[in-house]
Design a protein around this motif. Structure first.
Motif, PDB file in Angstrom:
ATOM      1  N   ALA A 243       0.698  -0.938   0.110  1.00 38.46           N
ATOM      2  CA  ALA A 243       0.086   0.055  -0.185  1.00 38.46           C
ATOM      3  C   ALA A 243       0.785   1.218   0.097  1.00 38.46           C
ATOM      4  N   HIS A 244       1.989   1.098   0.870  1.00 42.18           N
ATOM      5  CA  HIS A 244       2.936   2.314   0.659  1.00 42.18           C
ATOM      6  C   HIS A 244       3.467   2.531  -0.649  1.00 42.18           C
ATOM      7  N   ARG A 245       3.893   1.405  -1.349  1.00 40.65           N
ATOM      8  CA  ARG A 245       4.551   1.730  -2.729  1.00 40.65           C
ATOM      9  C   ARG A 245       3.341   2.302  -3.703  1.00 40.65           C
ATOM     10  N   ALA A 246       2.131   1.825  -3.503  1.00 39.23           N
ATOM     11  CA  ALA A 246       0.966   2.356  -4.116  1.00 39.23           C
ATOM     12  C   ALA A 246       0.874   3.931  -4.006  1.00 39.23           C
ATOM     13  N   ALA A 247       1.021   4.279  -2.718  1.00 36.53           N
ATOM     14  CA  ALA A 247       0.762   5.689  -2.304  1.00 36.53           C
ATOM     15  C   ALA A 247       2.080   6.507  -2.926  1.00 36.53           C
ATOM     16  N   LEU A 248       3.247   5.954  -2.863  1.00 40.22           N
ATOM     17  CA  LEU A 248       4.372   6.826  -3.422  1.00 40.22           C
ATOM     18  C   LEU A 248       4.221   6.900  -4.948  1.00 40.22           C
ATOM     19  N   LEU A 249       4.033   5.865  -5.707  1.00 35.64           N
ATOM     20  CA  LEU A 249       3.616   6.115  -6.949  1.00 35.64           C
ATOM     21  C   LEU A 249       2.783   6.873  -7.345  1.00 35.64           C
ATOM     22  N   SER A 250       1.680   6.989  -6.525  1.00 34.65           N
ATOM     23  CA  SER A 250       0.645   7.711  -6.954  1.00 34.65           C
ATOM     24  C   SER A 250       0.750   9.408  -6.599  1.00 34.65           C
ATOM     25  N   ALA A 251       1.660   9.332  -5.627  1.00 29.51           N
ATOM     26  CA  ALA A 251       2.090  10.822  -5.283  1.00 29.51           C
ATOM     27  C   ALA A 251       2.950  11.256  -6.594  1.00 29.51           C
ATOM     28  N   LYS A 252       3.886  10.495  -6.769  1.00 28.91           N
ATOM     29  CA  LYS A 252       4.748  10.838  -8.178  1.00 28.91           C
ATOM     30  C   LYS A 252       4.056  11.102  -9.400  1.00 28.91           C
ATOM     31  N   ALA A 253       3.120  10.137  -9.468  1.00 24.93           N
ATOM     32  CA  ALA A 253       2.099  10.587 -10.677  1.00 24.93           C
ATOM     33  C   ALA A 253       1.501  11.761 -10.647  1.00 24.93           C
ATOM     34  N   LYS A 254       0.967  12.123  -9.574  1.00 27.18           N
ATOM     35  CA  LYS A 254       0.337  13.439  -9.308  1.00 27.18           C
ATOM     36  C   LYS A 254       1.156  14.688  -9.858  1.00 27.18           C
ATOM     37  N   ILE A 255       2.453  14.616  -9.212  1.00 28.90           N
ATOM     38  CA  ILE A 255       3.059  15.737  -9.564  1.00 28.90           C
ATOM     39  C   ILE A 255       3.412  15.506 -11.132  1.00 28.90           C
ATOM     40  N   VAL A 256       3.713  14.598 -11.829  1.00 26.73           N
ATOM     41  CA  VAL A 256       3.902  14.560 -13.245  1.00 26.73           C
ATOM     42  C   VAL A 256       2.650  14.802 -14.053  1.00 26.73           C
ATOM     43  N   ALA A 257       1.448  14.582 -13.857  1.00 23.80           N
ATOM     44  CA  ALA A 257       0.554  14.588 -14.547  1.00 23.80           C
ATOM     45  C   ALA A 257      -0.036  16.121 -14.527  1.00 23.80           C
TER      46      ALA A 257
END
Length: 409
Positions: free
Chosen positions: A330-344
């Motif tokens: 779940a932490h990995r998913a949250a981390l990737l989602s946070a990174k995705a937000k910044i990019v998108a």
């Protein structure tokens, strides 16, 4: 006459294909007049009815419960396409899919199974969680209170940012009992004592009805209240990752919509600037370069969203299986989602500005409504600013500090 959109994609024997004829037809219908609706502030009740009648709110339900049993990645492919068609409609459904993920997909009692059946039949769920008089968004005890009344409760309080609830059949309300224990209450929106007010006046996402909801002595059955627990609903670590990534997926859809408008705008232009390198706009290498930048940004935004969605699938599967490493997933998913937000977010907002570089002054006319893309992307990005995301990501990369388990991570 428009052909009705069928629900054949939800037959238990099939899995949703994000480019199936039924989905293509539905999205085309929703895209029709999306710009006009936004400019004239025409609320999209008919478009939400298309979703309701096609039972697309059941995409994540198991096949044996009447759903399509889609993966989170497949769902987010659809969300991106829906955001491309109409960012307001996509945002209206965000809370529905988030509630389904938390409380409805895996029912634990008869009341939960009733909610699941309602969603399978087409019901849409809204949300009333945020209160403007609380010092922090998210992990606080709500001022909306459940008071014992015989075998049931009475619910009293006021919420804001009730996105989508005006269009919904049910609403999930974040509340607390007299002891301060937090709970989620899921009740019909037409129940006596509920008042929905469309007073959202944001610069973007104008049709989402992200406004005020009052609850005045609303009767709530005991089974309609789900109290937070470590393995239930809001008690699950990183339980908000899905909702956050949903917003990012809409911005990825907006980036695609900007690409569509930019390409069409260059093709349709008859005039160009005095000093342009080509008399034909579509042959102008500078305009071609700008459209190429927009196209690359749209691709990048979609790619990072779907990569994060795959991580969220893995985390969900681990939790469902009771794996010991579920919280790490779940932490990995949250981390990737946070990174995705910044990019998108960055690409969607930047592309919303680049669109005007391929159109000139005439593209700024109100009739074009091209500014809606920037306004909508900017509004969505303002939900939990990227500065907080970037700082937490940096902390993790430097020292291994985990992301916050509550709030929108």
């Amino acid at each position: 006459m428009n052909k009705p959109v069928s629900a054949t994609s939800l037959q238990p024997s099939d899995r949703l294909h994000s480019h199936s004829p039924d989905i293509d037809a539905l999205l085309s219908r929703i895209a029709e007049g999306a710009s006009d609706r936004e400019r004239e502030r025409v609320l999209p009740f008919p478009e939400i009815d298309l979703i309701r009648n096609a039972r697309l709110g059941a995409l994540r339900l198991p096949a044996d419960a009447g759903g399509a049993d889609t993966s989170i990645r497949t769902l987010f492919e659809f969300v991106i396409r829906l955001g491309e068609a109409d960012a307001n409609v996509a945002h209206i459904l965000r809370n529905h899919f988030s509630v389904v993920e938390r409380l409805v997909r895996r029912p634990t009692n008869d009341q939960h199974r009733q909610w699941q059946k309602a969603v399978a039949d087409g019901a849409i769920i809204g949300l009333a969680a945020t209160e403007l008089d609380t010092p922090k968004v998210g992990n606080v005890t709500p001022n909306t209170i459940l008071t014992a009344d015989g075998d049931d409760y009475l619910l009293n309080g006021t919420k804001y940012y009730s996105t989508g609830t005006l269009y919904s059949d049910y609403v999930l309300v974040r509340t607390a009992d007299a002891s301060g224990a937090n709970a989620a209450v899921l009740i019909p929106v037409k129940r006596e004592g509920i008042e929905l007010i469309d007073d959202w006046d944001g610069l973007g996402q104008r049709l989402t009805a992200t406004g005020t909801t009052h609850f005045r002595n609303v009767r709530v059955k005991r089974d309609e209240a789900v109290f937070d627990a470590p393995d239930t609903g809001y008690g699950i670590p990183y339980s908000n990752t899905f909702a956050q990534l949903f917003l990012t997926a809409i911005n990825a859809g907006i980036a695609r919509a900007i690409l569509n408008d930019a390409s069409a705008l260059v093709r349709s232009r008859k005039r160009t600037f005095y000093y342009a390198p080509s008399e034909t706009p579509s042959d102008d290498p500078l305009l071609q370069q700008t459209v190429g930048q927009i196209a690359s940004g749209a691709f990048a935004a979609e790619t990072v969203v779907l990569a994060a969605a795959e991580a969220l699938d893995a985390a969900t599967d681990a939790f469902d299986a009771g794996d010991a490493d579920a919280e790490a997933a779940a932490h990995r998913a949250a981390l990737l989602s946070a990174k995705a937000k910044i990019v998108a977010d960055e690409f969607a907002i930047r592309s919303g500005s680049l669109l005007f570089d391929v159109g000139g002054a005439s593209a700024t006319k109100k009739a074009t409504n091209f500014d809606r893309h920037w306004r909508n992307a900017r509004t969505l990005a303002s939900h939990n600013p990227n500065t907080f995301k970037a700082r937490s990501i940096g902390q993790y990369e430097i020292s291994g500090t985990p992301l916050p388990a509550k709030g929108f991570f």
